[in-house]
Design an enzyme around this catalytic site. Structure first.
Site, PDB file in Angstrom:
ATOM      1  N   HIS A 173       0.722  -1.313  -0.011  1.00 51.97           N
ATOM      2  CA  HIS A 173       0.082   0.047   0.068  1.00 51.97           C
ATOM      3  C   HIS A 173       0.875   0.993   0.077  1.00 51.97           C
ATOM      4  CE1 HIS A 173      -2.310  -3.320   2.583  1.00 51.97           C
ATOM      5  NE2 HIS A 173      -3.571  -2.749   1.486  1.00 51.97           N
TER       6      HIS A 173
ATOM      7  N   ASP B 254       2.084   1.932   3.450  1.00 46.08           N
ATOM      8  CA  ASP B 254       3.584   0.612   3.871  1.00 46.08           C
ATOM      9  C   ASP B 254       4.464   1.025   4.081  1.00 46.08           C
ATOM     10  OD1 ASP B 254       0.652  -0.864   4.449  1.00 46.08           O
ATOM     11  OD2 ASP B 254       1.049  -2.188   2.289  1.00 46.08           O
TER      12      ASP B 254
ATOM     13  N   MET C   3       2.217  -5.670  -7.706  1.00 48.90           N
ATOM     14  CA  MET C   3       1.064  -4.862  -7.714  1.00 48.90           C
ATOM     15  C   MET C   3       1.319  -4.134  -5.947  1.00 48.90           C
ATOM     16  SD  MET C   3      -1.013  -5.364  -4.631  1.00 48.90           S
ATOM     17  CE  MET C   3      -1.707  -6.974  -3.674  1.00 48.90           C
TER      18      MET C   3
ATOM     19  N   GLU D  98     -10.756  -6.696  -5.243  1.00 50.96           N
ATOM     20  CA  GLU D  98     -10.960  -7.898  -3.821  1.00 50.96           C
ATOM     21  C   GLU D  98     -12.105  -7.739  -2.872  1.00 50.96           C
ATOM     22  OE1 GLU D  98      -7.302  -8.038  -1.420  1.00 50.96           O
ATOM     23  OE2 GLU D  98      -8.104  -9.145   0.288  1.00 50.96           O
TER      24      GLU D  98
ATOM     25  N   LYS E 285     -14.633  -9.239   0.020  1.00 53.45           N
ATOM     26  CA  LYS E 285     -14.866  -9.276   1.331  1.00 53.45           C
ATOM     27  C   LYS E 285     -16.185  -8.861   2.189  1.00 53.45           C
ATOM     28  CE  LYS E 285     -11.660  -9.390   5.718  1.00 53.45           C
ATOM     29  NZ  LYS E 285     -10.711  -8.531   6.588  1.00 53.45           N
TER      30      LYS E 285
ATOM     31  N   GLU F 170      -9.597 -13.870  -1.952  1.00 59.54           N
ATOM     32  CA  GLU F 170      -9.054 -13.975  -0.968  1.00 59.54           C
ATOM     33  C   GLU F 170      -9.155 -15.200  -0.343  1.00 59.54           C
ATOM     34  OE1 GLU F 170      -6.507 -11.235   1.699  1.00 59.54           O
ATOM     35  OE2 GLU F 170      -7.081 -12.754   3.381  1.00 59.54           O
TER      36      GLU F 170
ATOM     37  N   HIS G 168     -11.572 -14.617   2.669  1.00 61.33           N
ATOM     38  CA  HIS G 168     -12.861 -14.068   3.148  1.00 61.33           C
ATOM     39  C   HIS G 168     -13.163 -14.643   2.527  1.00 61.33           C
ATOM     40  CE1 HIS G 168     -10.289  -9.991   2.517  1.00 61.33           C
ATOM     41  NE2 HIS G 168      -9.661 -10.239   3.469  1.00 61.33           N
TER      42      HIS G 168
ATOM     43  N   ASP H 173      -5.819 -13.788  -3.091  1.00 60.86           N
ATOM     44  CA  ASP H 173      -4.375 -13.698  -2.187  1.00 60.86           C
ATOM     45  C   ASP H 173      -4.605 -14.641  -1.360  1.00 60.86           C
ATOM     46  OD1 ASP H 173      -4.156 -10.786  -2.027  1.00 60.86           O
ATOM     47  OD2 ASP H 173      -5.072 -10.257  -1.116  1.00 60.86           O
TER      48      ASP H 173
ATOM     49  N   ASP I 227     -11.326 -12.516  10.032  1.00 62.64           N
ATOM     50  CA  ASP I 227     -10.124 -12.905   9.136  1.00 62.64           C
ATOM     51  C   ASP I 227      -8.849 -12.939   9.792  1.00 62.64           C
ATOM     52  OD1 ASP I 227      -9.070 -12.664   6.620  1.00 62.64           O
ATOM     53  OD2 ASP I 227      -9.319 -10.806   6.731  1.00 62.64           O
TER      54      ASP I 227
ATOM     55  N   ASP J 119      -5.709 -14.874   8.313  1.00 63.82           N
ATOM     56  CA  ASP J 119      -4.723 -14.920   7.839  1.00 63.82           C
ATOM     57  C   ASP J 119      -4.091 -16.169   7.898  1.00 63.82           C
ATOM     58  OD1 ASP J 119      -6.465 -12.670   5.923  1.00 63.82           O
ATOM     59  OD2 ASP J 119      -5.702 -10.769   7.064  1.00 63.82           O
TER      60      ASP J 119
ATOM     61  N   ASP K 173      -1.655 -12.978   1.673  1.00 63.71           N
ATOM     62  CA  ASP K 173      -1.753 -12.297   2.178  1.00 63.71           C
ATOM     63  C   ASP K 173      -2.085 -12.265   3.283  1.00 63.71           C
ATOM     64  OD1 ASP K 173      -2.808  -9.798   2.834  1.00 63.71           O
ATOM     65  OD2 ASP K 173      -4.267  -9.834   2.025  1.00 63.71           O
TER      66      ASP K 173
HETATM   67  C1  GLT Z   1      -5.501  -5.425   3.948  1.00 65.10           C
HETATM   68  C2  GLT Z   1      -6.326  -6.856   4.297  1.00 65.10           C
HETATM   69  C3  GLT Z   1      -6.307  -7.322   3.015  1.00 65.10           C
HETATM   70  C4  GLT Z   1      -6.163  -7.153   1.564  1.00 65.10           C
HETATM   71  C5  GLT Z   1      -4.953  -5.549   1.649  1.00 65.10           C
HETATM   72  C6  GLT Z   1      -5.379  -5.080   0.063  1.00 65.10           C
HETATM   73  S1  GLT Z   1      -4.940  -4.833   3.033  1.00 65.10           S
HETATM   74  O1  GLT Z   1      -4.434  -6.436   5.669  1.00 65.10           O
HETATM   75  O2  GLT Z   1      -6.708  -7.250   4.754  1.00 65.10           O
HETATM   76  O3  GLT Z   1      -7.366  -8.332   2.929  1.00 65.10           O
HETATM   77  O4  GLT Z   1      -5.507  -7.659   0.312  1.00 65.10           O
HETATM   78  O5  GLT Z   1      -5.141  -4.112   0.377  1.00 65.10           O
HETATM   79 MN    MN Z   2      -8.017 -10.986   5.063  1.00 64.81          MN
HETATM   80 MN    MN Z   3      -5.954 -10.018   0.829  1.00 65.52          MN
END
Ligand code: GLT
Ligand code: MN
Ligand code: MN
Length: 387
Positions: free
Chosen positions: A55, A58, A89, A182, A184, A218, A221, A246, A256, A258, A288
């Site tokens: 980003h 970042d 990206m 993306e 979510k 993702e 998500h 992702d 979430d 991750d 991600d």
């Molecule tokens: C954030 C989010 C991710 C996205 C990122 C891109 S930022 O961490 O949870 O799923 O991919 O903006």
């Molecule tokens: Mn996530």
């Molecule tokens: Mn993501």
């Protein structure tokens, strides 16, 4: 034993925000020290990654002066060139600043929507400077907790107008970006707009330059919504819209998480790798995800190595699956080929008439056992190393 050492040819990428995640959560302070961007570049390159995504914020805090910006960007570029890492990206942080608390492109405040465009254009300039060819839109704050504001239809229009604007901007600058939305379902908003891969695909068809837009699904998500991620990715591939992916892991029905790739739902993750490998997907495989909050820096690199290693192990399993004669025989038996019947399924008036008059052995069709229990157990045996 196959070599499980990642190389740039594997196209594994991480985000500055992922390995750089310091372990803050809504209930607790960071548990790790921040790392500089050049240091992260050096470490990821040594692990065999292909690239690092980011980003705008970042790398360059929104409050940075022009000279700070040029030092931060300069040092980062130097590290990329020293260690041979790419930035495939880029994306914009449109969720952290309180200005975006009720949305960025979908804020009810026209000034916020305009600021979101400004911030994104500047971030696209930076991404281009770093060599990025793909631009991601994760609508972190695009959504609502209450619908009393009455902006559901307006939000879709505002979102569309913003994406149309930014695609025109990219073309006018000669950046040549492709864009990936993306989806979510929720978090941080109660209900987020374009919550699933299917809804993003539907929305993309309404954009002016829809050919430039695809999706960045993702794992976590879709899984949060109780959906099957492999199915979502298959739909994106079928539509020619899988521009980025992702990868992480997630328990359904939770926040979430991750998690490290393959940490939780190995079987679905295997089918995902199979899909990516067999479909000829050539984009980045972006992790991600982030290390558990419990971990120190060593745990972060163990996490990063683990994501790549699990992908490579599963890729090996995909190959094994393809050459396992018992498995292939079971799969061949599962699919019943009937060229005469298949030919009738293309519409012509004659085929329609023939089909209407066709006698089917309905009971026989219902009685057939397709062998899926056997196929699935073979898959489990294979994944557990028993074949
Ligand atoms: C954030 C989010 C991710 C996205 C990122 C891109 S930022 O961490 O949870 O799923 O991919 O903006
Ligand atoms: Mn996530
Ligand atoms: Mn993501």
């Amino acid at each position: 034993m196959t070599d499980l050492t990642p190389t740039p040819a594997d196209k594994f990428t991480f985000g500055l925000w992922t390995v750089g995640n310091a372990g803050r959560d809504p209930f607790g302070e960071p548990t790790r020290k921040p790392m500089t961007a050049p240091y992260v570049v050096q470490k990821l390159a040594a692990l065999g990654a292909y690239g690092i995504n980011l980003h705008d914020d970042d790398l360059v805090p929104v409050t940075a002066s022009a000279s700070e910006r040029s030092r931060l960007v300069g040092d980062f570029k130097q590290a990329l060139s020293d260690h041979g890492l790419k930035v495939p990206m880029a994306t914009t942080n449109l969720f952290g600043d309180p200005a975006f608390k009720d949305g960025a492109f979908t804020s009810a405040d026209a000034r916020v929507r305009a600021y979101a465009l400004q911030k994104t254009m500047l971030s696209m300039d930076l991404g281009h400077e770093l060599g990025a060819e793909l631009y991601v839109f994760w609508g972190g704050r695009e959504g609502t907790e209450v619908d009393a504001g009455g902006k559901l239809l307006d939000s879709l229009k505002w979102f569309r107008d913003s994406l149309n604007f930014l695609a025109d901007y990219s073309e006018s600058q000669g950046y040549g970006y492709r864009f990936a939305l993306e989806p979510k379902p929720n978090e941080p908003r109660g209900d987020m707009f374009l919550p699933t891969v299917g809804s993003a695909l539907g929305f993309i068809a309404t954009l002016d330059r829809h050919g430039l837009f695809g999706v960045n699904p993702e794992f976590a998500h879709e899984t949060m919504s109780g959906l099957n991620f492999a199915h979502a990715v298959a739909q994106a591939i079928d539509a020619g819209k899988l521009f980025h992916v992702d990868l992480n892991d997630q328990k359904p029905g939770r926040f979430d998480q991750d998690l490290r790739f393959g940490a939780e739902t190995l079987k679905t993750v295997f089918f995902l790798v199979q899909l990516l490998e067999q479909s000829g997907y050539t984009g980045s495989k972006h992790f991600d995800a982030h290390a558990l909050r419990t971990e120190d820096e060593e745990g972060v690199w163990a996490f990063a190595r683990g994501c790549m290693r699990t992908y490579l192990m599963l890729r090996e399993k995909v190959r094994q699956f393809e050459t396992d004669t018992e498995m292939q025989a079971a799969l061949a038996a599962y699919r019943v080929e009937d060229p005469a019947m298949q030919a009738l399924t293309s519409f012509t008036p004659g085929n329609a008439a023939t089909l209407k008059g066709q006698a089917f052995d309905r009971e026989g069709l219902g009685a057939r056992g397709p062998g899926l229990e056997h196929i699935d157990q073979l898959t489990v045996d294979l994944l557990l190393g028993m074949r």
